[in-house]
Write a protein that holds these residues in place. Structure first.
Motif, PDB file in Angstrom:
ATOM      1  N   GLY A  75       0.812  -1.207   0.000  1.00  0.00           N
ATOM      2  CA  GLY A  75       0.000   0.000   0.000  1.00  0.00           C
ATOM      3  C   GLY A  75       0.847   1.259   0.000  1.00  0.00           C
ATOM      4  O   GLY A  75       2.072   1.202  -0.087  1.00  0.00           O
ATOM      5  N   PRO A  76       0.203   2.421   0.119  1.00  0.00           N
ATOM      6  CA  PRO A  76       0.926   3.693   0.007  1.00  0.00           C
ATOM      7  C   PRO A  76       1.926   3.892   1.144  1.00  0.00           C
ATOM      8  O   PRO A  76       1.597   3.709   2.306  1.00  0.00           O
ATOM      9  CB  PRO A  76      -0.185   4.742   0.049  1.00  0.00           C
ATOM     10  N   VAL A  77       3.140   4.265   0.769  1.00  0.00           N
ATOM     11  CA  VAL A  77       4.195   4.564   1.739  1.00  0.00           C
ATOM     12  C   VAL A  77       4.813   5.908   1.352  1.00  0.00           C
ATOM     13  O   VAL A  77       5.154   6.128   0.187  1.00  0.00           O
ATOM     14  CB  VAL A  77       5.275   3.462   1.756  1.00  0.00           C
ATOM     15  N   ASP A  78       4.958   6.796   2.321  1.00  0.00           N
ATOM     16  CA  ASP A  78       5.533   8.121   2.074  1.00  0.00           C
ATOM     17  C   ASP A  78       6.979   8.229   2.555  1.00  0.00           C
ATOM     18  O   ASP A  78       7.747   9.035   2.025  1.00  0.00           O
ATOM     19  CB  ASP A  78       4.708   9.188   2.797  1.00  0.00           C
ATOM     20  N   LEU A  79       7.325   7.425   3.556  1.00  0.00           N
ATOM     21  CA  LEU A  79       8.642   7.481   4.179  1.00  0.00           C
ATOM     22  C   LEU A  79       9.175   6.055   4.324  1.00  0.00           C
ATOM     23  O   LEU A  79       8.450   5.163   4.767  1.00  0.00           O
ATOM     24  CB  LEU A  79       8.560   8.120   5.570  1.00  0.00           C
ATOM     25  N   LEU A  80      10.443   5.856   3.959  1.00  0.00           N
ATOM     26  CA  LEU A  80      11.039   4.525   4.040  1.00  0.00           C
ATOM     27  C   LEU A  80      12.370   4.596   4.747  1.00  0.00           C
ATOM     28  O   LEU A  80      13.218   5.442   4.430  1.00  0.00           O
ATOM     29  CB  LEU A  80      11.238   3.949   2.624  1.00  0.00           C
ATOM     30  N   VAL A  81      12.566   3.701   5.712  1.00  0.00           N
ATOM     31  CA  VAL A  81      13.853   3.559   6.381  1.00  0.00           C
ATOM     32  C   VAL A  81      14.356   2.141   6.144  1.00  0.00           C
ATOM     33  O   VAL A  81      13.793   1.177   6.673  1.00  0.00           O
ATOM     34  CB  VAL A  81      13.756   3.841   7.891  1.00  0.00           C
ATOM     35  N   ASN A  82      15.395   2.017   5.314  1.00  0.00           N
ATOM     36  CA  ASN A  82      16.020   0.719   5.045  1.00  0.00           C
ATOM     37  C   ASN A  82      17.094   0.479   6.104  1.00  0.00           C
ATOM     38  O   ASN A  82      18.221   0.952   5.997  1.00  0.00           O
ATOM     39  CB  ASN A  82      16.646   0.708   3.644  1.00  0.00           C
ATOM     40  N   ASN A  83      16.710  -0.267   7.138  1.00  0.00           N
ATOM     41  CA  ASN A  83      17.589  -0.459   8.284  1.00  0.00           C
ATOM     42  C   ASN A  83      18.031  -1.906   8.469  1.00  0.00           C
ATOM     43  O   ASN A  83      19.028  -2.169   9.141  1.00  0.00           O
ATOM     44  CB  ASN A  83      16.869   0.033   9.550  1.00  0.00           C
ATOM     45  N   ALA A  84      17.325  -2.856   7.874  1.00  0.00           N
ATOM     46  CA  ALA A  84      17.629  -4.274   8.099  1.00  0.00           C
ATOM     47  C   ALA A  84      19.070  -4.594   7.702  1.00  0.00           C
ATOM     48  O   ALA A  84      19.550  -4.163   6.657  1.00  0.00           O
ATOM     49  CB  ALA A  84      16.660  -5.144   7.302  1.00  0.00           C
ATOM     50  N   ALA A  85      19.745  -5.349   8.558  1.00  0.00           N
ATOM     51  CA  ALA A  85      21.139  -5.712   8.274  1.00  0.00           C
ATOM     52  C   ALA A  85      21.560  -6.894   9.134  1.00  0.00           C
ATOM     53  O   ALA A  85      21.003  -7.134  10.206  1.00  0.00           O
ATOM     54  CB  ALA A  85      22.072  -4.525   8.543  1.00  0.00           C
ATOM     55  N   VAL A  86      22.545  -7.616   8.632  1.00  0.00           N
ATOM     56  CA  VAL A  86      23.210  -8.647   9.424  1.00  0.00           C
ATOM     57  C   VAL A  86      24.692  -8.296   9.493  1.00  0.00           C
ATOM     58  O   VAL A  86      25.248  -7.691   8.575  1.00  0.00           O
ATOM     59  CB  VAL A  86      23.015 -10.057   8.835  1.00  0.00           C
ATOM     60  N   LEU A  87      25.316  -8.655  10.592  1.00  0.00           N
ATOM     61  CA  LEU A  87      26.744  -8.399  10.792  1.00  0.00           C
ATOM     62  C   LEU A  87      27.409  -9.718  11.121  1.00  0.00           C
ATOM     63  O   LEU A  87      27.231 -10.251  12.215  1.00  0.00           O
ATOM     64  CB  LEU A  87      26.953  -7.394  11.930  1.00  0.00           C
ATOM     65  N   LEU A  88      28.140 -10.255  10.168  1.00  0.00           N
ATOM     66  CA  LEU A  88      28.853 -11.523  10.347  1.00  0.00           C
ATOM     67  C   LEU A  88      30.347 -11.219  10.353  1.00  0.00           C
ATOM     68  O   LEU A  88      30.918 -10.845   9.331  1.00  0.00           O
ATOM     69  CB  LEU A  88      28.492 -12.501   9.227  1.00  0.00           C
ATOM     70  N   ILE A  89      30.955 -11.352  11.512  1.00  0.00           N
ATOM     71  CA  ILE A  89      32.359 -10.975  11.684  1.00  0.00           C
ATOM     72  C   ILE A  89      33.257 -12.154  11.305  1.00  0.00           C
ATOM     73  O   ILE A  89      33.228 -13.205  11.948  1.00  0.00           O
ATOM     74  CB  ILE A  89      32.624 -10.540  13.142  1.00  0.00           C
ATOM     75  N   GLN A  90      34.028 -11.966  10.234  1.00  0.00           N
ATOM     76  CA  GLN A  90      34.956 -12.999   9.759  1.00  0.00           C
ATOM     77  C   GLN A  90      36.179 -12.336   9.146  1.00  0.00           C
ATOM     78  O   GLN A  90      36.039 -11.330   8.439  1.00  0.00           O
ATOM     79  CB  GLN A  90      34.296 -13.877   8.675  1.00  0.00           C
ATOM     80  N   PRO A  91      37.367 -12.896   9.384  1.00  0.00           N
ATOM     81  CA  PRO A  91      38.542 -12.418   8.659  1.00  0.00           C
ATOM     82  C   PRO A  91      38.324 -12.592   7.159  1.00  0.00           C
ATOM     83  O   PRO A  91      37.658 -13.548   6.725  1.00  0.00           O
ATOM     84  CB  PRO A  91      39.673 -13.312   9.168  1.00  0.00           C
ATOM     85  N   PHE A  92      38.888 -11.705   6.364  1.00  0.00           N
ATOM     86  CA  PHE A  92      38.690 -11.747   4.913  1.00  0.00           C
ATOM     87  C   PHE A  92      38.955 -13.139   4.335  1.00  0.00           C
ATOM     88  O   PHE A  92      38.186 -13.648   3.521  1.00  0.00           O
ATOM     89  CB  PHE A  92      39.603 -10.721   4.235  1.00  0.00           C
ATOM     90  N   LEU A  93      40.044 -13.784   4.739  1.00  0.00           N
ATOM     91  CA  LEU A  93      40.414 -15.080   4.173  1.00  0.00           C
ATOM     92  C   LEU A  93      39.490 -16.214   4.601  1.00  0.00           C
ATOM     93  O   LEU A  93      39.570 -17.317   4.060  1.00  0.00           O
ATOM     94  CB  LEU A  93      41.862 -15.427   4.543  1.00  0.00           C
ATOM     95  N   GLU A  94      38.623 -15.957   5.549  1.00  0.00           N
ATOM     96  CA  GLU A  94      37.722 -16.997   6.035  1.00  0.00           C
ATOM     97  C   GLU A  94      36.265 -16.736   5.670  1.00  0.00           C
ATOM     98  O   GLU A  94      35.375 -17.502   6.070  1.00  0.00           O
ATOM     99  CB  GLU A  94      37.854 -17.131   7.557  1.00  0.00           C
ATOM    100  N   VAL A  95      35.992 -15.685   4.910  1.00  0.00           N
ATOM    101  CA  VAL A  95      34.612 -15.380   4.537  1.00  0.00           C
ATOM    102  C   VAL A  95      34.063 -16.495   3.647  1.00  0.00           C
ATOM    103  O   VAL A  95      34.648 -16.831   2.613  1.00  0.00           O
ATOM    104  CB  VAL A  95      34.518 -14.021   3.802  1.00  0.00           C
ATOM    105  N   SER A  96      32.943 -17.047   4.061  1.00  0.00           N
ATOM    106  CA  SER A  96      32.335 -18.140   3.311  1.00  0.00           C
ATOM    107  C   SER A  96      31.325 -17.600   2.307  1.00  0.00           C
ATOM    108  O   SER A  96      30.828 -16.471   2.442  1.00  0.00           O
ATOM    109  CB  SER A  96      31.623 -19.102   4.267  1.00  0.00           C
ATOM    110  N   LYS A  97      31.014 -18.421   1.318  1.00  0.00           N
ATOM    111  CA  LYS A  97      30.005 -18.037   0.330  1.00  0.00           C
ATOM    112  C   LYS A  97      28.666 -17.789   1.018  1.00  0.00           C
ATOM    113  O   LYS A  97      27.973 -16.820   0.701  1.00  0.00           O
ATOM    114  CB  LYS A  97      29.845 -19.130  -0.724  1.00  0.00           C
ATOM    115  N   GLU A  98      28.328 -18.644   1.968  1.00  0.00           N
ATOM    116  CA  GLU A  98      27.045 -18.522   2.650  1.00  0.00           C
ATOM    117  C   GLU A  98      26.958 -17.209   3.422  1.00  0.00           C
ATOM    118  O   GLU A  98      25.943 -16.506   3.363  1.00  0.00           O
ATOM    119  CB  GLU A  98      26.834 -19.715   3.595  1.00  0.00           C
TER     120      GLU A  98
END
Length: 244
Positions: A75-98
């Protein structure tokens, strides 16, 4: 400075906890009708008790098809706040595809999808609108072990500029807020690392992290007509970190 959103309908993603939850409360207190989106139904139940009258929607924004199905007719929306996020802490060399895919899908791809849905509705109705994307100072500053998260926030900042460029002719403004560590459940993942906490605070001129309300006030300002000539921009809520 009094800000009123009376007569307007707002949608907030990641509304169950932290910044999103308090944004819902602040918008409702300012007169808006609020659609609160979260993937955790228990959070929406408790939020609905605190804020009677909100419209709770439970959906995992990392799922494109489910998001389209649930929000496609929001339906009608006048104001939007895109706030959803996940924070997955991993060293660069260990970042998984998932982990990488999950971070991209929730932190960035959902911003594309939800903003498209909302902006198309604004344009069809011929009304102005305001979109605020909750980014981070790590879109501009490097912190170890946050490669995936930082990448999504850097991309979000550029996406915001392109959205502002393309949606501006329709009188839709798009901006970001870019906070330092905020003392929310997500922020405590970072602040729980003592050496990182010490290093961040030492470089921050104000020598502290942000409270949730510090971010909320910036979001409300950018959503409101008090910032009518601000688009494609960002407010740093970083205590001066990037100035040092």
């Amino acid at each position: 400075m009094q800000i009123s959103f009376r007569g307007l309908r707002a949608l907030v993603t990641g509304a169950g906890k932290g910044i999103g939850r308090d944004t819902v409360k602040a918008l409702q207190d300012s007169g808006a009708q609020v659609v609160a989106v979260s993937r955790t139904n228990e959070d929406l139940v408790s939020l609905s008790k605190e804020c009677p009258g909100i419209e709770p929607i439970c959906v995992d924004l990392g799922d494109w098809e489910a998001t389209e199905r649930v929000l496609g007719n929001v339906g009608p929306v006048d104001l939007l706040v895109n706030n959803a996020a996940v924070l997955l802490i991993q060293p660069f060399l260990e970042v998984s595809k998932e982990a990488f895919d999950r971070t991209i899908n929730v932190n960035l791809r959902s911003v594309f999808q939800v903003s498209q849905i909302v902006a198309r509705g604004m344009i069809a109705r011929g009304v102005p609108g305001s979109i605020v994307n909750v980014s981070s100072m790590v879109s501009r500053a490097t912190i170890a072990n946050l490669a995936s998260y930082s990448s999504t926030k850097g991309a979000m900042d550029m996406l915001t500029k392109v959205m502002a460029l393309e949606l501006g002719p329709h009188k839709i403004r798009v901006n970001t807020v870019n906070p330092t560590v905020v003392l929310t459940p997500m922020g405590r993942k970072v602040s729980a690392v003592p050496e990182l906490t010490q290093a961040l605070k030492q470089r921050t001129p104000l020598k502290k992290f942000a409270e949730v309300e510090d971010v909320i006030y910036s979001i409300l300002f950018l959503l409101s007509d008090k910032s009518a000539m601000t688009s494609g921009s960002g407010i740093l809520v970083d205590g001066g970190y990037l100035a040092s």
